[in-house]
Design an enzyme around this catalytic site. Sequence first.
Site, PDB file in Angstrom:
ATOM      1  N   THR A 110      -9.674  -1.799   3.368  1.00  0.00           N
ATOM      2  CA  THR A 110      -9.822  -1.883   2.162  1.00  0.00           C
ATOM      3  C   THR A 110      -9.902  -3.157   1.615  1.00  0.00           C
ATOM      4  O   THR A 110     -10.434  -4.077   2.730  1.00  0.00           O
ATOM      5  CB  THR A 110      -7.986  -1.168   1.165  1.00  0.00           C
ATOM      6  OG1 THR A 110      -8.769  -1.664  -0.236  1.00  0.00           O
ATOM      7  CG2 THR A 110      -7.401  -2.251   1.855  1.00  0.00           C
ATOM      8  N   GLY A 164     -17.878  -3.909  -8.671  1.00  0.00           N
ATOM      9  CA  GLY A 164     -17.390  -3.419  -7.624  1.00  0.00           C
ATOM     10  C   GLY A 164     -17.243  -2.227  -6.339  1.00  0.00           C
ATOM     11  O   GLY A 164     -18.256  -1.485  -7.403  1.00  0.00           O
ATOM     12  N   SER A 167      -0.026  -1.230  -0.201  1.00  0.00           N
ATOM     13  CA  SER A 167       0.005   0.201  -0.220  1.00  0.00           C
ATOM     14  C   SER A 167       0.962   1.408  -0.129  1.00  0.00           C
ATOM     15  O   SER A 167       2.121   1.206   0.771  1.00  0.00           O
ATOM     16  CB  SER A 167      -1.071   0.149   1.449  1.00  0.00           C
ATOM     17  OG  SER A 167      -0.691   1.038   1.647  1.00  0.00           O
ATOM     18  N   LEU A 168       0.117   2.349  -0.704  1.00  0.00           N
ATOM     19  CA  LEU A 168       0.878   3.512  -0.449  1.00  0.00           C
ATOM     20  C   LEU A 168       0.523   4.139   0.453  1.00  0.00           C
ATOM     21  O   LEU A 168       1.464   5.599   0.779  1.00  0.00           O
ATOM     22  CB  LEU A 168       0.473   4.466  -2.247  1.00  0.00           C
ATOM     23  CG  LEU A 168       1.621   3.900  -3.003  1.00  0.00           C
ATOM     24  CD1 LEU A 168       0.414   4.720  -4.590  1.00  0.00           C
ATOM     25  CD2 LEU A 168       3.180   2.997  -2.827  1.00  0.00           C
ATOM     26  N   GLY A 196      -5.413   6.672 -11.219  1.00  0.00           N
ATOM     27  CA  GLY A 196      -5.735   6.781 -10.310  1.00  0.00           C
ATOM     28  C   GLY A 196      -5.230   7.249  -9.044  1.00  0.00           C
ATOM     29  O   GLY A 196      -5.518   7.516  -7.474  1.00  0.00           O
ATOM     30  N   ASP A 248     -14.178   7.228  -0.911  1.00  0.00           N
ATOM     31  CA  ASP A 248     -14.007   7.201  -2.557  1.00  0.00           C
ATOM     32  C   ASP A 248     -14.148   8.300  -3.419  1.00  0.00           C
ATOM     33  O   ASP A 248     -13.579   8.384  -4.129  1.00  0.00           O
ATOM     34  CB  ASP A 248     -14.089   5.596  -2.226  1.00  0.00           C
ATOM     35  CG  ASP A 248     -12.781   4.729  -2.182  1.00  0.00           C
ATOM     36  OD1 ASP A 248     -11.035   5.195  -1.887  1.00  0.00           O
ATOM     37  OD2 ASP A 248     -12.567   4.081  -2.347  1.00  0.00           O
ATOM     38  N   GLU A 283     -23.595   9.468   5.554  1.00  0.00           N
ATOM     39  CA  GLU A 283     -24.444   8.968   3.992  1.00  0.00           C
ATOM     40  C   GLU A 283     -23.911   8.512   2.823  1.00  0.00           C
ATOM     41  O   GLU A 283     -24.605   7.576   2.014  1.00  0.00           O
ATOM     42  CB  GLU A 283     -25.211  10.551   3.392  1.00  0.00           C
ATOM     43  CG  GLU A 283     -25.868  10.808   2.351  1.00  0.00           C
ATOM     44  CD  GLU A 283     -26.526  11.994   2.140  1.00  0.00           C
ATOM     45  OE1 GLU A 283     -25.423  13.278   2.421  1.00  0.00           O
ATOM     46  OE2 GLU A 283     -28.077  12.126   1.728  1.00  0.00           O
ATOM     47  N   LYS A 299     -13.781  -3.347   3.013  1.00  0.00           N
ATOM     48  CA  LYS A 299     -14.866  -2.663   2.566  1.00  0.00           C
ATOM     49  C   LYS A 299     -16.243  -3.319   3.389  1.00  0.00           C
ATOM     50  O   LYS A 299     -17.615  -1.825   3.565  1.00  0.00           O
ATOM     51  CB  LYS A 299     -14.833  -2.310   1.534  1.00  0.00           C
ATOM     52  CG  LYS A 299     -12.993  -1.170   0.959  1.00  0.00           C
ATOM     53  CD  LYS A 299     -12.962  -1.095   0.006  1.00  0.00           C
ATOM     54  CE  LYS A 299     -12.254  -0.048   0.113  1.00  0.00           C
ATOM     55  NZ  LYS A 299     -11.998   1.037  -1.376  1.00  0.00           N
TER      56      LYS A 299
HETATM   57  P1  NAP Z   1     -13.617  -4.938  -7.123  1.00  0.00           P
HETATM   58  O1  NAP Z   1     -14.964  -4.989  -5.307  1.00  0.00           O
HETATM   59  O2  NAP Z   1     -12.667  -6.230  -6.586  1.00  0.00           O
HETATM   60  O3  NAP Z   1     -15.000  -4.940  -8.280  1.00  0.00           O
HETATM   61  C1  NAP Z   1     -14.101  -5.461  -9.206  1.00  0.00           C
HETATM   62  C2  NAP Z   1     -14.483  -5.492 -10.509  1.00  0.00           C
HETATM   63  O4  NAP Z   1     -13.425  -5.919 -11.528  1.00  0.00           O
HETATM   64  C3  NAP Z   1     -15.866  -6.207 -10.351  1.00  0.00           C
HETATM   65  O5  NAP Z   1     -17.055  -5.968 -10.989  1.00  0.00           O
HETATM   66  C4  NAP Z   1     -14.748  -7.655 -10.935  1.00  0.00           C
HETATM   67  O6  NAP Z   1     -15.685  -8.566 -11.284  1.00  0.00           O
HETATM   68  C5  NAP Z   1     -14.394  -6.830 -11.524  1.00  0.00           C
HETATM   69  N1  NAP Z   1     -13.196  -7.740 -13.256  1.00  0.00           N
HETATM   70  C6  NAP Z   1     -12.406  -8.596 -12.225  1.00  0.00           C
HETATM   71  N2  NAP Z   1     -10.867  -8.690 -12.905  1.00  0.00           N
HETATM   72  C7  NAP Z   1     -11.417  -8.494 -14.077  1.00  0.00           C
HETATM   73  C8  NAP Z   1     -11.633  -9.184 -15.291  1.00  0.00           C
HETATM   74  N3  NAP Z   1     -10.373  -9.739 -15.226  1.00  0.00           N
HETATM   75  N4  NAP Z   1     -12.034  -9.033 -16.174  1.00  0.00           N
HETATM   76  C9  NAP Z   1     -13.071  -8.151 -16.357  1.00  0.00           C
HETATM   77  N5  NAP Z   1     -13.415  -7.693 -15.539  1.00  0.00           N
HETATM   78  C10 NAP Z   1     -12.610  -8.095 -13.762  1.00  0.00           C
HETATM   79  O7  NAP Z   1     -12.487  -4.407  -6.769  1.00  0.00           O
HETATM   80  P2  NAP Z   1     -12.667  -2.452  -6.201  1.00  0.00           P
HETATM   81  O8  NAP Z   1     -12.470  -2.367  -5.118  1.00  0.00           O
HETATM   82  O9  NAP Z   1     -13.834  -2.202  -7.198  1.00  0.00           O
HETATM   83  O10 NAP Z   1     -11.306  -1.954  -6.926  1.00  0.00           O
HETATM   84  C11 NAP Z   1     -11.162  -1.730  -8.619  1.00  0.00           C
HETATM   85  C12 NAP Z   1     -10.121  -1.372  -9.459  1.00  0.00           C
HETATM   86  O11 NAP Z   1      -9.751   0.105  -8.746  1.00  0.00           O
HETATM   87  C13 NAP Z   1      -8.292  -1.778  -8.702  1.00  0.00           C
HETATM   88  O12 NAP Z   1      -7.582  -2.489  -9.098  1.00  0.00           O
HETATM   89  C14 NAP Z   1      -8.261  -0.711  -7.346  1.00  0.00           C
HETATM   90  O13 NAP Z   1      -7.703  -0.841  -7.480  1.00  0.00           O
HETATM   91  C15 NAP Z   1      -8.250  -0.118  -7.583  1.00  0.00           C
HETATM   92  N6  NAP Z   1      -9.382   1.024  -6.700  1.00  0.00           N
HETATM   93  C16 NAP Z   1      -7.677   3.183  -6.928  1.00  0.00           C
HETATM   94  C17 NAP Z   1      -9.112   3.678  -6.182  1.00  0.00           C
HETATM   95  C18 NAP Z   1      -7.685   4.747  -6.073  1.00  0.00           C
HETATM   96  O14 NAP Z   1      -7.978   5.886  -5.688  1.00  0.00           O
HETATM   97  N7  NAP Z   1      -7.652   5.426  -7.074  1.00  0.00           N
HETATM   98  C19 NAP Z   1     -10.001   3.340  -4.871  1.00  0.00           C
HETATM   99  C20 NAP Z   1     -10.549   2.219  -4.903  1.00  0.00           C
HETATM  100  C21 NAP Z   1     -10.147   1.223  -6.270  1.00  0.00           C
HETATM  101  P3  NAP Z   1     -15.999 -10.013 -10.718  1.00  0.00           P
HETATM  102  O15 NAP Z   1     -17.444  -9.450  -9.293  1.00  0.00           O
HETATM  103  O16 NAP Z   1     -17.137 -10.881 -11.788  1.00  0.00           O
HETATM  104  O17 NAP Z   1     -14.050  -9.913 -10.353  1.00  0.00           O
END
Ligand code: NAP
Length: 330
Positions: free
Chosen positions: A73, A140, A21-22, A275, A113, A89, A77
Amino acid sequence: MTEFAKPYLQLGLIGYPVKHSLSPRIHQAALESLGVEGRYHLYPVPPLPEGKSDLEALLEQLRQGVIDGLNVTIPHKQSVLPYLDELTEDAGAIGAVNTLYEKRGRLIGDNTDAAGFWADLQLRLGRWKGERRALVLGAGGAARAVVYALLQYGWHVAVTARRREQSLSLVENFRRLSGKLPDRAAGGESDAPCLEVIPFTEQGISDFLAHTPASRRVLIVNATPVGMEPDFDDNPLPASLPLPEGAFVYDLIYRPAETALLRSALAQGLPACNGLGMLVEQAALAFERWTGEPAPRRAMYAAVQSYQIEDINSDQDKVYSRDRCNPPRD
Ligand code: NAP
Protein backbone atom coordinates in the site's frame (compact mmCIF):
# COMPACT_ATOMS: atom_id res chain seq x y z
CA MET A 1 -9.83 -27.94 6.25
CA THR A 2 -7.76 -26.98 3.21
CA GLU A 3 -4.45 -28.71 2.55
CA PHE A 4 -1.60 -26.47 1.44
CA ALA A 5 1.89 -27.45 0.36
CA LYS A 6 3.24 -25.34 3.23
CA PRO A 7 2.04 -26.04 6.77
CA TYR A 8 2.26 -22.37 7.83
CA LEU A 9 1.55 -19.40 5.56
CA GLN A 10 3.40 -16.12 6.04
CA LEU A 11 1.52 -13.20 4.54
CA GLY A 12 1.73 -9.49 5.11
CA LEU A 13 1.35 -5.86 4.16
CA ILE A 14 4.12 -3.41 3.25
CA GLY A 15 3.24 0.27 3.65
CA TYR A 16 3.69 3.33 5.82
CA PRO A 17 1.87 3.77 8.08
CA VAL A 18 0.15 0.38 8.35
CA LYS A 19 -0.84 0.09 11.98
CA HIS A 20 -4.53 0.95 11.39
CA SER A 21 -4.94 -1.42 8.45
CA LEU A 22 -7.95 -3.76 8.42
CA SER A 23 -6.09 -6.27 6.22
CA PRO A 24 -4.81 -8.44 9.11
CA ARG A 25 -8.39 -8.99 10.33
CA ILE A 26 -9.61 -9.86 6.85
CA HIS A 27 -6.80 -12.28 6.00
CA GLN A 28 -6.59 -13.81 9.44
CA ALA A 29 -10.31 -14.56 9.15
CA ALA A 30 -9.69 -16.20 5.78
CA LEU A 31 -6.92 -18.42 7.19
CA GLU A 32 -9.04 -19.41 10.17
CA SER A 33 -12.09 -20.10 8.05
CA LEU A 34 -10.08 -22.50 5.88
CA GLY A 35 -8.38 -24.04 8.91
CA VAL A 36 -4.96 -22.98 7.63
CA GLU A 37 -2.11 -22.15 9.99
CA GLY A 38 -0.54 -18.81 9.22
CA ARG A 39 -0.11 -15.19 10.06
CA TYR A 40 -0.66 -11.90 8.27
CA HIS A 41 2.02 -9.44 9.41
CA LEU A 42 2.22 -5.67 9.19
CA TYR A 43 5.53 -4.42 7.77
CA PRO A 44 5.93 -0.66 8.25
CA VAL A 45 8.47 0.39 5.61
CA PRO A 46 9.20 4.13 5.40
CA PRO A 47 9.17 5.79 1.98
CA LEU A 48 12.32 5.34 -0.15
CA PRO A 49 15.18 5.98 0.13
CA GLU A 50 14.85 5.54 3.93
CA GLY A 51 12.99 2.23 3.67
CA LYS A 52 15.08 0.79 0.80
CA SER A 53 16.95 -1.90 2.75
CA ASP A 54 13.78 -3.05 4.59
CA LEU A 55 11.88 -3.24 1.32
CA GLU A 56 14.65 -5.19 -0.39
CA ALA A 57 14.92 -7.60 2.55
CA LEU A 58 11.17 -8.33 2.47
CA LEU A 59 11.17 -8.87 -1.29
CA GLU A 60 14.10 -11.26 -0.95
CA GLN A 61 12.14 -13.24 1.65
CA LEU A 62 9.24 -13.41 -0.80
CA ARG A 63 11.56 -14.63 -3.57
CA GLN A 64 13.04 -17.29 -1.26
CA GLY A 65 9.57 -18.51 -0.21
CA VAL A 66 10.04 -17.47 3.42
CA ILE A 67 7.08 -15.11 2.87
CA ASP A 68 4.23 -16.52 0.77
CA GLY A 69 2.42 -13.36 -0.26
CA LEU A 70 2.53 -9.61 0.24
CA ASN A 71 0.12 -6.74 -0.12
CA VAL A 72 1.53 -3.32 -0.90
CA THR A 73 0.00 0.00 0.00
CA ILE A 74 0.93 3.69 0.09
CA PRO A 75 3.74 4.78 -0.39
CA HIS A 76 5.12 1.68 -2.14
CA LYS A 77 2.53 0.82 -4.80
CA GLN A 78 4.80 2.32 -7.45
CA SER A 79 8.19 2.48 -5.73
CA VAL A 80 8.30 -1.33 -5.62
CA LEU A 81 7.96 -1.68 -9.41
CA PRO A 82 11.71 -1.61 -10.28
CA TYR A 83 12.26 -4.64 -7.99
CA LEU A 84 9.72 -6.86 -9.75
CA ASP A 85 10.41 -9.32 -12.58
CA GLU A 86 6.93 -9.26 -14.07
CA LEU A 87 3.64 -7.38 -13.89
CA THR A 88 0.24 -8.83 -14.61
CA GLU A 89 -1.79 -7.18 -17.38
CA ASP A 90 -3.87 -5.23 -14.82
CA ALA A 91 -0.84 -4.01 -12.84
CA GLY A 92 0.94 -2.98 -16.05
CA ALA A 93 -2.04 -1.00 -17.31
CA ILE A 94 -2.66 0.71 -13.96
CA GLY A 95 1.04 1.29 -13.34
CA ALA A 96 0.87 0.25 -9.67
CA VAL A 97 0.70 -2.97 -7.66
CA ASN A 98 -1.09 -4.00 -4.47
CA THR A 99 -0.31 -7.74 -4.46
CA LEU A 100 3.02 -9.57 -4.80
CA TYR A 101 3.86 -13.25 -5.10
CA GLU A 102 6.63 -15.48 -6.29
CA LYS A 103 6.35 -17.82 -9.24
CA ARG A 104 9.24 -20.04 -10.38
CA GLY A 105 11.74 -17.72 -8.68
CA ARG A 106 10.28 -14.59 -10.26
CA LEU A 107 8.59 -11.79 -8.35
CA ILE A 108 5.17 -11.02 -9.82
CA GLY A 109 3.32 -7.76 -9.19
CA ASP A 110 -0.45 -7.74 -9.51
CA ASN A 111 -3.18 -5.21 -8.89
CA THR A 112 -6.48 -6.52 -7.52
CA ASP A 113 -7.97 -3.07 -6.80
CA ALA A 114 -9.58 -2.77 -10.24
CA ALA A 115 -11.14 -6.24 -10.22
CA GLY A 116 -12.05 -5.78 -6.55
CA PHE A 117 -13.83 -2.51 -7.26
CA TRP A 118 -15.64 -3.98 -10.24
CA ALA A 119 -16.78 -7.10 -8.38
CA ASP A 120 -18.14 -5.04 -5.49
CA LEU A 121 -19.74 -2.50 -7.81
CA GLN A 122 -21.68 -5.29 -9.50
CA LEU A 123 -22.94 -6.39 -6.13
CA ARG A 124 -24.00 -2.87 -5.15
CA LEU A 125 -25.56 -1.84 -8.44
CA GLY A 126 -27.85 -4.84 -8.48
CA ARG A 127 -30.75 -3.95 -10.71
CA TRP A 128 -29.60 -0.31 -10.98
CA LYS A 129 -29.81 0.22 -14.68
CA GLY A 130 -27.57 3.12 -15.44
CA GLU A 131 -26.22 4.84 -18.50
CA ARG A 132 -22.73 3.60 -17.80
CA ARG A 133 -21.61 7.17 -17.13
CA ALA A 134 -19.25 7.78 -14.26
CA LEU A 135 -17.61 10.76 -12.59
CA VAL A 136 -14.38 9.84 -10.79
CA LEU A 137 -13.07 12.30 -8.19
CA GLY A 138 -9.27 12.11 -7.84
CA ALA A 139 -6.57 10.87 -10.19
CA GLY A 140 -4.21 8.92 -7.92
CA GLY A 141 -3.60 5.18 -7.71
CA ALA A 142 -7.11 4.15 -6.68
CA ALA A 143 -8.67 6.37 -9.34
CA ARG A 144 -6.50 4.66 -11.97
CA ALA A 145 -7.79 1.25 -10.86
CA VAL A 146 -11.41 2.45 -10.91
CA VAL A 147 -11.08 4.08 -14.33
CA TYR A 148 -9.35 0.99 -15.73
CA ALA A 149 -12.16 -1.23 -14.46
CA LEU A 150 -14.91 0.99 -15.87
CA LEU A 151 -13.24 1.41 -19.27
CA GLN A 152 -12.97 -2.33 -19.73
CA TYR A 153 -16.72 -2.56 -19.47
CA GLY A 154 -17.40 0.26 -21.90
CA TRP A 155 -18.28 3.05 -19.47
CA HIS A 156 -18.06 6.73 -20.30
CA VAL A 157 -15.75 8.10 -17.61
CA ALA A 158 -15.09 11.71 -16.61
CA VAL A 159 -12.11 12.32 -14.32
CA THR A 160 -11.65 15.38 -12.17
CA ALA A 161 -8.76 16.17 -9.82
CA ARG A 162 -7.41 19.27 -8.14
CA ARG A 163 -4.19 19.00 -10.17
CA ARG A 164 -5.32 19.05 -13.76
CA GLU A 165 -1.98 17.68 -14.96
CA GLN A 166 -2.59 14.56 -12.85
CA SER A 167 -6.00 13.95 -14.50
CA LEU A 168 -4.46 14.57 -17.91
CA SER A 169 -1.68 12.08 -17.20
CA LEU A 170 -4.24 9.44 -16.12
CA VAL A 171 -6.29 10.00 -19.25
CA GLU A 172 -3.18 9.97 -21.44
CA ASN A 173 -2.12 6.63 -19.91
CA PHE A 174 -5.41 4.96 -20.80
CA ARG A 175 -5.71 6.62 -24.21
CA ARG A 176 -2.31 5.15 -25.04
CA LEU A 177 -3.64 1.75 -24.06
CA SER A 178 -6.85 2.28 -26.00
CA GLY A 179 -7.54 -0.71 -28.21
CA LYS A 180 -5.28 -2.84 -26.00
CA LEU A 181 -7.62 -2.70 -23.00
CA PRO A 182 -9.38 -5.99 -22.39
CA ASP A 183 -13.04 -5.79 -23.46
CA ARG A 184 -14.74 -7.63 -20.64
CA ALA A 185 -18.30 -6.51 -21.29
CA ALA A 186 -20.68 -9.45 -21.62
CA GLY A 187 -21.06 -10.60 -25.20
CA GLY A 188 -18.62 -7.91 -26.37
CA GLU A 189 -21.43 -5.39 -26.04
CA SER A 190 -19.36 -2.54 -24.72
CA ASP A 191 -19.46 0.78 -26.53
CA ALA A 192 -16.15 2.34 -27.39
CA PRO A 193 -14.95 3.50 -23.98
CA CYS A 194 -14.81 7.24 -23.59
CA LEU A 195 -12.61 9.19 -21.21
CA GLU A 196 -12.57 12.92 -20.51
CA VAL A 197 -11.10 15.37 -18.02
CA ILE A 198 -13.36 17.94 -16.44
CA PRO A 199 -12.29 20.93 -14.32
CA PHE A 200 -12.17 20.35 -10.56
CA THR A 201 -14.44 23.33 -9.93
CA GLU A 202 -18.04 23.66 -8.86
CA GLN A 203 -18.87 24.87 -12.35
CA GLY A 204 -17.01 22.05 -14.10
CA ILE A 205 -18.58 19.31 -12.00
CA SER A 206 -22.02 20.88 -12.08
CA ASP A 207 -21.86 21.17 -15.89
CA PHE A 208 -21.02 17.47 -16.16
CA LEU A 209 -23.82 16.47 -13.79
CA ALA A 210 -26.25 18.82 -15.54
CA HIS A 211 -25.80 16.65 -18.62
CA THR A 212 -27.32 13.81 -16.63
CA PRO A 213 -31.07 14.42 -16.83
CA ALA A 214 -33.29 13.06 -14.06
CA SER A 215 -34.30 10.13 -16.25
CA ARG A 216 -30.65 9.09 -16.56
CA ARG A 217 -28.15 7.74 -14.07
CA VAL A 218 -24.59 8.52 -13.17
CA LEU A 219 -22.11 6.75 -10.92
CA ILE A 220 -20.06 9.13 -8.76
CA VAL A 221 -16.89 7.59 -7.31
CA ASN A 222 -14.83 9.33 -4.65
CA ALA A 223 -11.21 8.23 -5.10
CA THR A 224 -9.75 11.04 -2.98
CA PRO A 225 -9.02 10.76 0.75
CA VAL A 226 -11.34 13.72 1.42
CA GLY A 227 -13.70 12.75 4.26
CA MET A 228 -11.39 10.17 5.84
CA GLU A 229 -11.09 10.24 9.61
CA PRO A 230 -10.44 12.56 11.34
CA ASP A 231 -11.87 14.99 8.72
CA PHE A 232 -15.41 13.63 9.03
CA ASP A 233 -17.11 16.75 7.67
CA ASP A 234 -14.99 17.29 4.56
CA ASN A 235 -16.74 16.59 1.28
CA PRO A 236 -14.92 16.25 -2.06
CA LEU A 237 -17.94 17.83 -3.76
CA PRO A 238 -19.00 21.42 -3.05
CA ALA A 239 -21.69 21.31 -0.32
CA SER A 240 -23.95 23.57 -2.37
CA LEU A 241 -23.92 21.18 -5.33
CA PRO A 242 -27.02 18.99 -5.31
CA LEU A 243 -26.44 15.40 -6.42
CA PRO A 244 -28.50 14.49 -9.46
CA GLU A 245 -31.60 12.36 -8.86
CA GLY A 246 -30.14 9.50 -10.82
CA ALA A 247 -26.82 9.32 -8.98
CA PHE A 248 -25.27 6.29 -7.35
CA VAL A 249 -22.48 7.32 -4.97
CA TYR A 250 -19.53 5.00 -4.32
CA ASP A 251 -17.01 6.30 -1.81
CA LEU A 252 -13.77 4.30 -1.71
CA ILE A 253 -13.26 5.44 1.89
CA TYR A 254 -14.48 2.97 4.54
CA ARG A 255 -13.32 4.77 7.69
CA PRO A 256 -15.55 6.44 8.70
CA ALA A 257 -18.22 4.10 7.37
CA GLU A 258 -20.34 7.11 6.46
CA THR A 259 -18.43 10.05 5.00
CA ALA A 260 -19.94 13.52 4.51
CA LEU A 261 -20.38 12.62 0.82
CA LEU A 262 -22.26 9.44 1.69
CA ARG A 263 -24.34 11.26 4.27
CA SER A 264 -25.46 13.81 1.69
CA ALA A 265 -26.29 11.05 -0.82
CA LEU A 266 -28.27 9.04 1.74
CA ALA A 267 -30.05 12.20 2.92
CA GLN A 268 -31.25 12.68 -0.66
CA GLY A 269 -32.43 9.06 -0.76
CA LEU A 270 -29.79 8.04 -3.26
CA PRO A 271 -28.18 4.62 -3.36
CA ALA A 272 -24.68 4.80 -1.91
CA CYS A 273 -21.97 2.62 -0.48
CA ASN A 274 -18.51 2.92 1.03
CA GLY A 275 -15.28 1.16 0.05
CA LEU A 276 -15.47 -1.73 2.49
CA GLY A 277 -16.77 -4.17 -0.10
CA MET A 278 -13.94 -3.25 -2.45
CA LEU A 279 -11.42 -3.67 0.36
CA VAL A 280 -12.71 -7.18 1.08
CA GLU A 281 -12.92 -8.15 -2.57
CA GLN A 282 -9.39 -6.95 -3.43
CA ALA A 283 -8.18 -8.91 -0.38
CA ALA A 284 -10.08 -12.02 -1.49
CA LEU A 285 -8.52 -11.83 -4.95
CA ALA A 286 -5.04 -11.39 -3.43
CA PHE A 287 -5.64 -14.38 -1.14
CA GLU A 288 -6.59 -16.44 -4.19
CA ARG A 289 -3.36 -15.44 -5.98
CA TRP A 290 -1.32 -16.56 -2.96
CA THR A 291 -3.12 -19.79 -2.17
CA GLY A 292 -4.74 -20.91 -5.41
CA GLU A 293 -7.86 -21.56 -3.34
CA PRO A 294 -11.26 -19.82 -3.53
CA ALA A 295 -11.27 -17.17 -0.80
CA PRO A 296 -13.86 -17.53 1.99
CA ARG A 297 -15.47 -14.16 1.23
CA ARG A 298 -18.25 -14.41 3.80
CA ALA A 299 -15.79 -14.94 6.64
CA MET A 300 -13.54 -12.16 5.35
CA TYR A 301 -16.45 -9.76 5.11
CA ALA A 302 -17.84 -10.72 8.52
CA ALA A 303 -14.49 -9.86 10.11
CA VAL A 304 -14.92 -6.18 9.22
CA GLN A 305 -18.65 -5.84 8.69
CA SER A 306 -18.98 -3.40 11.57
CA TYR A 307 -17.34 -0.83 9.28
CA GLN A 308 -20.20 -1.08 6.80
CA ILE A 309 -23.06 1.40 6.61
CA GLU A 310 -25.98 -0.09 8.46
CA ASP A 311 -28.81 0.92 6.21
CA ILE A 312 -27.73 1.52 2.66
CA ASN A 313 -31.00 2.66 1.21
CA SER A 314 -32.66 -0.41 2.58
CA ASP A 315 -36.00 1.37 2.58
CA GLN A 316 -35.78 2.30 -1.10
CA ASP A 317 -35.24 -1.03 -2.70
CA LYS A 318 -34.37 -4.45 -1.39
CA VAL A 319 -31.48 -4.49 -3.83
CA TYR A 320 -29.56 -2.22 -1.50
CA SER A 321 -30.57 -3.92 1.71
CA ARG A 322 -27.95 -5.14 4.14
CA ASP A 323 -28.29 -8.77 3.09
CA ARG A 324 -27.75 -7.85 -0.49
CA CYS A 325 -24.51 -6.15 0.53
CA ASN A 326 -23.08 -9.40 1.85
CA PRO A 327 -21.06 -11.11 -0.83
CA PRO A 328 -23.34 -13.94 -1.91
CA ARG A 329 -20.68 -16.38 -2.96
CA ASP A 330 -17.82 -18.27 -1.41
P1 NAP B 1 -3.44 8.80 -3.90
O1 NAP B 1 -2.70 8.00 -4.92
O2 NAP B 1 -2.68 9.65 -2.95
O3 NAP B 1 -4.49 9.73 -4.71
C1 NAP B 1 -5.39 10.58 -4.04
C2 NAP B 1 -6.06 11.54 -5.03
O4 NAP B 1 -6.89 12.42 -4.25
C3 NAP B 1 -5.08 12.43 -5.77
O5 NAP B 1 -5.63 12.83 -7.00
C4 NAP B 1 -4.96 13.61 -4.81
O6 NAP B 1 -4.50 14.80 -5.40
C5 NAP B 1 -6.42 13.78 -4.41
N1 NAP B 1 -6.55 14.53 -3.18
C6 NAP B 1 -5.88 14.32 -2.02
N2 NAP B 1 -6.28 15.22 -1.09
C7 NAP B 1 -7.19 16.01 -1.70
C8 NAP B 1 -7.96 17.14 -1.28
N3 NAP B 1 -7.88 17.62 -0.02
N4 NAP B 1 -8.82 17.71 -2.16
C9 NAP B 1 -8.92 17.22 -3.41
N5 NAP B 1 -8.22 16.17 -3.88
C10 NAP B 1 -7.37 15.57 -3.03
O7 NAP B 1 -4.35 7.86 -3.00
P2 NAP B 1 -5.11 6.54 -3.48
O8 NAP B 1 -4.29 5.35 -3.21
O9 NAP B 1 -5.60 6.76 -4.87
O10 NAP B 1 -6.33 6.48 -2.44
C11 NAP B 1 -7.42 7.39 -2.53
C12 NAP B 1 -8.50 6.99 -1.53
O11 NAP B 1 -9.03 5.72 -1.88
C13 NAP B 1 -7.98 6.87 -0.09
O12 NAP B 1 -8.97 7.36 0.78
C14 NAP B 1 -7.83 5.37 0.10
O13 NAP B 1 -7.98 4.98 1.44
C15 NAP B 1 -8.98 4.86 -0.76
N6 NAP B 1 -8.77 3.49 -1.24
C16 NAP B 1 -9.69 2.57 -0.92
C17 NAP B 1 -9.54 1.27 -1.36
C18 NAP B 1 -10.57 0.24 -0.99
O14 NAP B 1 -10.29 -0.96 -1.15
N7 NAP B 1 -11.74 0.64 -0.55
C19 NAP B 1 -8.44 0.91 -2.17
C20 NAP B 1 -7.51 1.91 -2.51
C21 NAP B 1 -7.69 3.20 -2.03
P3 NAP B 1 -2.99 15.28 -5.07
O15 NAP B 1 -2.08 14.30 -5.77
O16 NAP B 1 -2.94 16.66 -5.61
O17 NAP B 1 -2.82 15.22 -3.57
